[in-house]
Design a protein around this motif. Structure first.
Motif, PDB file in Angstrom:
ATOM      1  N   UNK A 337      28.329  -9.900  -0.659  1.00 45.02           N
ATOM      2  CA  UNK A 337      29.713 -10.351  -0.811  1.00 45.02           C
ATOM      3  C   UNK A 337      30.539  -9.326  -1.583  1.00 45.02           C
ATOM      4  N   UNK A 338      29.956  -8.744  -2.613  1.00 48.51           N
ATOM      5  CA  UNK A 338      30.664  -7.736  -3.398  1.00 48.51           C
ATOM      6  C   UNK A 338      31.009  -6.516  -2.549  1.00 48.51           C
ATOM      7  N   UNK A 399      27.880 -10.839  17.864  1.00 47.20           N
ATOM      8  CA  UNK A 399      29.011 -11.365  18.616  1.00 47.20           C
ATOM      9  C   UNK A 399      30.126 -11.820  17.676  1.00 47.20           C
ATOM     10  N   UNK A 400      29.746 -12.515  16.600  1.00 47.09           N
ATOM     11  CA  UNK A 400      30.740 -12.954  15.623  1.00 47.09           C
ATOM     12  C   UNK A 400      31.428 -11.769  14.948  1.00 47.09           C
ATOM     13  N   UNK A 401      30.630 -10.779  14.564  1.00 42.61           N
ATOM     14  CA  UNK A 401      31.200  -9.593  13.930  1.00 42.61           C
ATOM     15  C   UNK A 401      32.148  -8.882  14.903  1.00 42.61           C
ATOM     16  N   UNK A 413      36.524  -8.500   7.511  1.00 39.71           N
ATOM     17  CA  UNK A 413      36.512  -9.894   7.966  1.00 39.71           C
ATOM     18  C   UNK A 413      35.375 -10.108   8.951  1.00 39.71           C
ATOM     19  N   UNK A 414      35.170  -9.144   9.836  1.00 42.66           N
ATOM     20  CA  UNK A 414      34.078  -9.269  10.793  1.00 42.66           C
ATOM     21  C   UNK A 414      32.728  -9.345  10.122  1.00 42.66           C
ATOM     22  N   UNK A 415      32.495  -8.502   9.118  1.00 40.44           N
ATOM     23  CA  UNK A 415      31.202  -8.465   8.435  1.00 40.44           C
ATOM     24  C   UNK A 415      30.948  -9.693   7.572  1.00 40.44           C
ATOM     25  N   UNK A 416      31.979 -10.477   7.275  1.00 38.02           N
ATOM     26  CA  UNK A 416      31.779 -11.680   6.460  1.00 38.02           C
ATOM     27  C   UNK A 416      30.882 -12.696   7.152  1.00 38.02           C
ATOM     28  N   UNK A 417      30.765 -12.617   8.474  1.00 40.61           N
ATOM     29  CA  UNK A 417      29.883 -13.527   9.204  1.00 40.61           C
ATOM     30  C   UNK A 417      28.433 -13.388   8.742  1.00 40.61           C
ATOM     31  N   UNK A 422      23.327 -15.644   5.954  1.00 39.52           N
ATOM     32  CA  UNK A 422      22.400 -15.627   4.817  1.00 39.52           C
ATOM     33  C   UNK A 422      22.417 -16.969   4.083  1.00 39.52           C
ATOM     34  N   UNK A 423      23.612 -17.517   3.883  1.00 37.95           N
ATOM     35  CA  UNK A 423      23.734 -18.783   3.154  1.00 37.95           C
ATOM     36  C   UNK A 423      23.081 -19.929   3.924  1.00 37.95           C
TER      37      UNK A 423
END
Length: 441
Positions: A337-338, A399-401, A413-417, A422-423
């Protein structure tokens, strides 16, 4: 209290012979060297060199290249997920695993060598995606049979250490190969003086990776023992494999704990796969890192990942693979996240290297968890399902990224998927019991 039997009864014959429970140190080291050999494909093709080269020099632009690379990884992942359990079950029935390992190793090596042909021109996009996809399928299929060999070679008290040391060797191998690629081919004034015309200095890294894989995979085939053959033909093994797989699916309650683990792994491994696929792309696109800088970052990441895998290997045997996985996922979410929030290259380096510490342990402990709990008679099938859990939804992360990047115009924003995956995997692991409680041996 046990008593002596009044007569001696021969044990029932099993369809799946087993190798000795404990192999020699030489055999185990030869087994672990395959991680050293295979890691070059993941490091140089899927992450730090070819993926970045494809998006920046072969595709029309980085955004489109990122999306196309993600789609290719999704298709390859679907093929791996669908075929893995069947191939694993076939290996269970035929007995031997090394012939299957050899077949898919050769497939990956051949595709990797042919990536040399991909020139920096959009006309080569189809060839690049085809070869990278074939190489990915070969690499992942080979790991099904490689992983399934571990429980027959190491005793239960040391499975976690050998799994972790194998991953550690893999990262060390990736590190050495990245250094060789950077200073031997990619950097200005490189050792071998490969011309930079038509990106020859980058393309030459692909045959290097193929030769590396070929050379260092030899010990496992020459030294490490295999389980003996059952004498079944491929056709007979395939027929029995489908029967075994159907029976396992019908008796899913018998393997409920394993199924829960595989679902959780499916989620967090999708995050790992996506991070590997887009790590170099993110570094190049968001932070403007050149090819040589991406490789240097990859070198640093391999150092921290290798150290993490080796250090956590002891924790795996002491505290269990489940706890090791949970701690690793918390670390990945925190530092991942950082990485998405920082703006400077320095902070990207700091938090990126911290992420590496937890990458190796979560992979190695996933392997050791299944090695501890999978029944011996269906171990190949279970590692096939292990591959399925890593690939069934592997199209989802890329696909989400890709979609989020295209829709927002932002790689962040793409990499936040990845953090979401992980969560979700962490939440799933909370319902997985320890390996001791699920042990069937």
């Amino acid at each position: 209290m046990a008593s002596w039997p009044t007569c001696i009864t021969l044990p029932a014959m099993s369809d799946t012979p087993t190798a000795p429970r404990k192999a020699s140190l030489k055999a185990l080291l030869s087994w672990a060297m395959y991680d050293w050999a295979n890691s070059g494909f993941a490091a140089l093709v899927q992450t730090f060199v070819f993926a970045a080269y494809f998006t920046r020099a072969v595709a029309e632009n980085e955004t489109l290249g990122t999306a196309m690379w993600g789609n290719m990884m999704s298709i390859a992942g679907l093929a791996i997920g669908l075929g893995g359990p069947i191939l694993g079950a076939m290996a269970d029935k035929s007995g031997r695993r090394k012939p299957w390992l050899g077949l898919f190793t050769v497939l990956c090596i051949s595709a990797t060598a042919c990536l040399w042909l991909v020139e920096p021109d959009p006309l080569f996009v189809p060839l690049a995606l085809l070869l990278a996809g074939i190489g990915t399928i070969g690499s992942e299929y080979s790991m099904i049979f490689y992983n399934a060999m571990l429980p027959d070679l190491a005793d239960r008290k040391s499975i976690g250490r050998w799994s972790g040391w194998g991953w550690g060797l893999g990262y060390a191998g990736g590190l050495v190969l990245l250094i060789l690629a950077l200073y031997g081919f990619v950097e200005q004034g490189a050792w071998f003086g490969v011309p930079r015309t038509d990106a020859l200095h980058v393309r030459a890294v692909m045959p290097l990776t193929a030769v590396w894989y070929l050379l260092f995979c030899l010990p496992i085939f020459l030294v490490t023992p295999d389980t003996p053959s059952t004498g079944l033909s491929i056709r007979q093994a395939a027929g029995q494999a489908f029967t075994q797989l159907r029976q396992s699916l019908r008796e899913v309650r018998r393997y409920r704990d394993i199924a829960t683990f595989l679902i959780a792994r499916m989620l967090y491994n999708d995050g790992l796969t996506t991070m590997f696929a887009f790590g170099g792309i993110y570094a190049a696109g968001t932070f403007g890192m050149e090819a040589s800088e991406v490789i240097i970052f990859g070198i640093g990441l391999n150092v921290t990942a290798g150290l993490g895998a080796a250090a956590f290997a002891w924790l795996d045997d002491w505290f269990g693979p489940r706890k090791t996985i949970l701690v690793s996922l918390v670390g990945l979410i925190t530092f991942g996240t950082l990485i998405l929030l920082v703006k400077t290259v320095l902070l990207f380096w700091i938090f990126g290297l911290a992420v590496g510490i937890f990458v190796g342990p979560v992979q190695a402990s996933s392997r050791s968890y299944l090695a501890r709990v999978a029944p011996a008679e269906v171990r190949g099938e279970m590692f096939g399902l292990f591959a399925l859990s890593g690939k069934l939804t592997s199209f989802l992360g890329p696909l989400l990224v890709g979609w989020l990047t295209l829709a927002s115009g932002s790689q962040r924003i793409g990499m936040s998927a990845i953090m979401v995956l992980f969560a979700l995997g962490l939440a799933g692991m909370l319902f997985v019991p320890s390996a001791v409680k699920t042990n069937r041996e």
